[in-house]
Design a protein around this motif. Structure first.
Motif, mmCIF file in Angstrom:
data_model
loop_
_atom_site.group_PDB
_atom_site.id
_atom_site.type_symbol
_atom_site.label_atom_id
_atom_site.label_comp_id
_atom_site.label_asym_id
_atom_site.label_seq_id
_atom_site.Cartn_x
_atom_site.Cartn_y
_atom_site.Cartn_z
ATOM 1 N N MET A 1 0.825 -1.256 0.118
ATOM 2 C CA MET A 1 0.142 -0.049 -0.092
ATOM 3 C C MET A 1 0.867 1.162 0.145
ATOM 4 S SD MET A 1 -2.843 1.116 -0.301
ATOM 5 C CE MET A 1 -3.903 0.051 -0.131
ATOM 6 N N GLU A 2 0.367 2.241 -0.533
ATOM 7 C CA GLU A 2 1.184 3.343 -0.917
ATOM 8 C C GLU A 2 1.321 4.567 0.413
ATOM 9 O OE1 GLU A 2 -1.370 2.746 -2.788
ATOM 10 O OE2 GLU A 2 -0.705 2.179 -4.536
ATOM 11 N N ALA A 3 -0.025 4.633 1.138
ATOM 12 C CA ALA A 3 -0.236 5.579 2.166
ATOM 13 C C ALA A 3 -0.085 4.851 3.507
ATOM 14 C CB ALA A 3 -1.476 6.197 2.041
ATOM 15 N N LYS A 4 0.446 5.637 4.643
ATOM 16 C CA LYS A 4 0.490 4.935 5.931
ATOM 17 C C LYS A 4 -0.870 5.232 6.440
ATOM 18 C CE LYS A 4 5.366 6.187 6.931
ATOM 19 N NZ LYS A 4 6.238 7.141 7.754
ATOM 20 N N LYS A 5 -0.798 4.161 7.717
ATOM 21 C CA LYS A 5 -2.158 4.089 8.332
ATOM 22 C C LYS A 5 -2.710 5.940 8.815
ATOM 23 C CE LYS A 5 -2.790 3.386 12.805
ATOM 24 N NZ LYS A 5 -2.231 2.581 13.851
ATOM 25 N N THR A 6 -1.615 6.417 9.251
ATOM 26 C CA THR A 6 -1.692 7.772 9.686
ATOM 27 C C THR A 6 -2.653 8.609 8.749
ATOM 28 O OG1 THR A 6 0.200 7.687 10.816
ATOM 29 C CG2 THR A 6 -0.654 9.817 10.755
ATOM 30 N N PHE A 7 -2.416 8.407 7.466
ATOM 31 C CA PHE A 7 -2.859 9.337 6.446
ATOM 32 C C PHE A 7 -4.373 9.056 6.259
ATOM 33 C CE2 PHE A 7 -4.591 9.742 1.999
ATOM 34 C CZ PHE A 7 -4.424 11.046 2.011
ATOM 35 N N PHE A 8 -4.867 7.748 6.596
ATOM 36 C CA PHE A 8 -6.212 7.435 6.550
ATOM 37 C C PHE A 8 -7.115 7.610 7.705
ATOM 38 C CE2 PHE A 8 -4.318 4.541 3.325
ATOM 39 C CZ PHE A 8 -4.869 4.912 2.295
ATOM 40 N N ASN A 9 -6.269 8.036 8.772
ATOM 41 C CA ASN A 9 -6.969 8.392 10.004
ATOM 42 C C ASN A 9 -7.332 10.068 9.662
ATOM 43 O OD1 ASN A 9 -6.692 6.027 11.318
ATOM 44 N ND2 ASN A 9 -4.521 6.487 12.262
ATOM 45 N N LEU A 10 -6.899 10.538 9.033
ATOM 46 C CA LEU A 10 -6.897 12.096 8.820
ATOM 47 C C LEU A 10 -8.612 12.157 8.377
ATOM 48 C CD1 LEU A 10 -4.387 12.923 9.216
ATOM 49 C CD2 LEU A 10 -4.070 13.361 6.655
ATOM 50 N N PRO A 11 -9.276 13.292 8.731
ATOM 51 C CA PRO A 11 -10.440 13.600 8.246
ATOM 52 C C PRO A 11 -10.567 13.800 6.640
ATOM 53 C CG PRO A 11 -9.744 15.358 9.385
ATOM 54 C CD PRO A 11 -8.593 14.343 9.614
ATOM 55 N N GLU A 12 -11.636 13.032 6.099
ATOM 56 C CA GLU A 12 -11.724 12.795 4.783
ATOM 57 C C GLU A 12 -11.457 13.981 3.808
ATOM 58 O OE1 GLU A 12 -14.719 10.717 2.444
ATOM 59 O OE2 GLU A 12 -14.958 9.387 3.934
ATOM 60 N N GLU A 13 -11.832 15.170 4.325
ATOM 61 C CA GLU A 13 -11.540 16.454 3.454
ATOM 62 C C GLU A 13 -10.381 16.750 3.481
ATOM 63 O OE1 GLU A 13 -12.419 20.236 6.121
ATOM 64 O OE2 GLU A 13 -14.371 18.980 6.375
ATOM 65 N N LYS A 14 -9.496 16.509 4.562
ATOM 66 C CA LYS A 14 -8.065 16.876 4.473
ATOM 67 C C LYS A 14 -7.165 15.739 3.616
ATOM 68 C CE LYS A 14 -4.062 18.048 7.391
ATOM 69 N NZ LYS A 14 -3.391 18.108 8.641
ATOM 70 N N GLN A 15 -7.477 14.490 3.629
ATOM 71 C CA GLN A 15 -6.975 13.745 2.838
ATOM 72 C C GLN A 15 -7.213 14.133 1.076
ATOM 73 O OE1 GLN A 15 -8.397 9.349 3.046
ATOM 74 N NE2 GLN A 15 -8.502 9.841 5.547
ATOM 75 N N LYS A 16 -8.364 14.716 1.060
ATOM 76 C CA LYS A 16 -8.756 15.096 -0.514
ATOM 77 C C LYS A 16 -7.909 16.285 -0.916
ATOM 78 C CE LYS A 16 -12.195 15.073 -3.678
ATOM 79 N NZ LYS A 16 -13.361 13.998 -3.998
ATOM 80 N N ARG A 17 -7.619 17.115 0.302
ATOM 81 C CA ARG A 17 -6.811 18.515 0.300
ATOM 82 C C ARG A 17 -5.422 18.115 -0.235
ATOM 83 N NH1 ARG A 17 -5.602 23.301 1.967
ATOM 84 N NH2 ARG A 17 -4.703 22.685 4.177
ATOM 85 N N VAL A 18 -4.817 17.148 0.536
ATOM 86 C CA VAL A 18 -3.487 16.604 0.193
ATOM 87 C C VAL A 18 -3.515 16.290 -1.122
ATOM 88 C CG1 VAL A 18 -1.738 14.939 1.083
ATOM 89 C CG2 VAL A 18 -3.157 16.141 2.684
ATOM 90 N N LEU A 19 -4.412 15.149 -1.376
ATOM 91 C CA LEU A 19 -4.366 14.480 -2.615
ATOM 92 C C LEU A 19 -4.290 15.650 -3.826
ATOM 93 C CD1 LEU A 19 -6.205 11.233 -3.398
ATOM 94 C CD2 LEU A 19 -6.539 12.950 -4.949
ATOM 95 N N GLU A 20 -5.366 16.428 -3.615
ATOM 96 C CA GLU A 20 -5.632 17.582 -4.964
ATOM 97 C C GLU A 20 -4.393 18.432 -4.987
ATOM 98 O OE1 GLU A 20 -7.902 17.636 -6.974
ATOM 99 O OE2 GLU A 20 -9.344 16.438 -6.186
ATOM 100 N N THR A 21 -3.804 18.677 -3.820
ATOM 101 C CA THR A 21 -2.500 19.910 -4.124
ATOM 102 C C THR A 21 -1.179 18.874 -4.595
ATOM 103 O OG1 THR A 21 -3.218 20.666 -1.792
ATOM 104 C CG2 THR A 21 -0.927 21.184 -2.485
ATOM 105 N N ALA A 22 -1.155 17.659 -4.170
ATOM 106 C CA ALA A 22 0.080 16.856 -4.778
ATOM 107 C C ALA A 22 -0.106 16.671 -6.038
ATOM 108 C CB ALA A 22 0.228 15.495 -3.919
#
Lengths: 213, 213
Positions: A1-22
């Motif tokens: 898997m590419e992302a760590k556990k910590t990432f999936f513990n993030l609120p979904e909207e923050k996950q999305k923001r990280v993804l979109e920015t990257a």
DNA sequence: CTTAAAAATGACCGGGTAGTCATAAAGACC
DNA sequence: GGTCTTTATGACTACCCGGTCATTTTTAAG
């Protein structure tokens, strides 16, 4: 898997923001050119934080790539289903329009794909590229096979060659829509819907009948 | 002018070696990715020397770009002249073959062109891209106009649209020859002459007659 | 309120970059 | 051989990169 556990513990909207920015950064600068420093600063988080979410640059890239591939896969599947009763050339027409819509909705994904096509540095570039190209060529192949069965497509020419031509023209059409000066004077770049549909019609008609007299 | 006087005082063979080395580096890594450090170390000269020949990275790039454009221009002109008496579709066929030959002879130029098409960072990218695209589309336009006069090309379709299709297919053919996994299963990549000519024939025939029944 | 686990932080490291410049070497002319 | 000009050199600067990690902050549990 590419992302760590910590990432999936993030609120979904923050996950999305990280993804979109990257995604935006990678698609504009390519893999090597993309800067982790810039991504974290755009996100307003500390450098170390991104390494709590992903082990390294590569795994962040692969995570984003997977997301993009899944989006493309779903879109193609849907178009294929929605047009299943239509004549072949109408299906081709609709596919092109769907491509334009997809770029409009997800501008960075298609740009990123083009970037990667001509980069040598992206990790696993060849495998990733192959994955995308396979989608596209399987999709077009199935359209043409069904078209042959319905008697709408020539049977005296190599199927692969027809797929190649179709793929070339459709992809270039979307490239010309995305990037200036690639359209041989058609001025497709960022053209609005009614006009672009007119060009789609002309192109599809040309693919059907050829340019010879 | 892009290069300094000192550069032109160099023995011609050294000028050529500098040019070839820089061309290779730029075409493999793109403008931003290319490293002056690597170029000078490949050349076996001191870092400062390259700055005796060119004011900066940008002017070195532009010098190489001009060289490449001139080569392309000459090649197109020659093909156009050599095939002036041939039927239009034979001229198209010959142009494609000439493209394959050009890539074989100057592998880094075409790779560099592809790189630049999807880079954002190259200096004056838009103007430079426009310069190349204009060549190609003027060339194809003139082929088709002459073809119309000879009655070999349809007159009921927009000329620009036909140029677009032709350009798309021809360019993609060369891309597929240069880069793996871009050929929709045709396996053009680095294919040898007799086979590649067979594919050229099929493609040109398809452009002429279309894929519709 | 205490404690333990999880997450966020940013100074820091080694290594890369384009470009500079004082100095040394090589050439040219008399 | 001496003088002046042109060319070659590489240590150095300022800056950016991906990645680390000891430390602090936040969250959750009892």
């Amino acid at each position: 898997m590419e992302a760590k556990k910590t990432f999936f513990n993030l609120p979904e909207e923050k996950q999305k923001r990280v993804l979109e920015t990257a995604l935006e950064e990678f698609s504009e600068k390519g893999y090597e050119g993309a800067s982790i420093n810039l991504i974290v600063s755009k996100l307003g988080i500390a450098k170390g934080s991104i390494y709590q979410y992903f082990t390294d640059k590569k795994s962040l890239f692969l995570y984003i790539f997977d997301y993009a591939v899944e989006l493309i896969r779903k879109t193609l599947k849907q178009v294929k289903y929605e047009t299943r009763e239509e004549p072949t050339f109408e299906r081709i027409r609709r596919s092109l329009i769907a491509g334009v819509d997809f770029i409009e909705r997800h501008p960075f994904i298609y740009r990123g794909y083009l970037k990667m096509m001509f980069e040598r540095e992206a990790p696993f570039r060849q495998e990733l590229l192959q994955r995308i190209r396979l989608f596209s060529s399987e999709y077009l192949t199935s359209l043409l096979v069904e078209g042959k069965e319905k008697g709408e497509i020539r049977k005296d020419v190599n199927l692969e060659t027809m797929v190649f031509l179709l793929d070339a023209v459709m992809d270039r059409f979307l490239q010309a829509y995305t990037i200036p000066y690639l359209d041989s004077g058609l001025n497709l770049n960022q053209m609005k819907r009614p006009e672009i549909e007119g060009h789609v019609d002309e192109i599809v008609e040309l693919i059907r009948k050829g340019i010879g007299k």
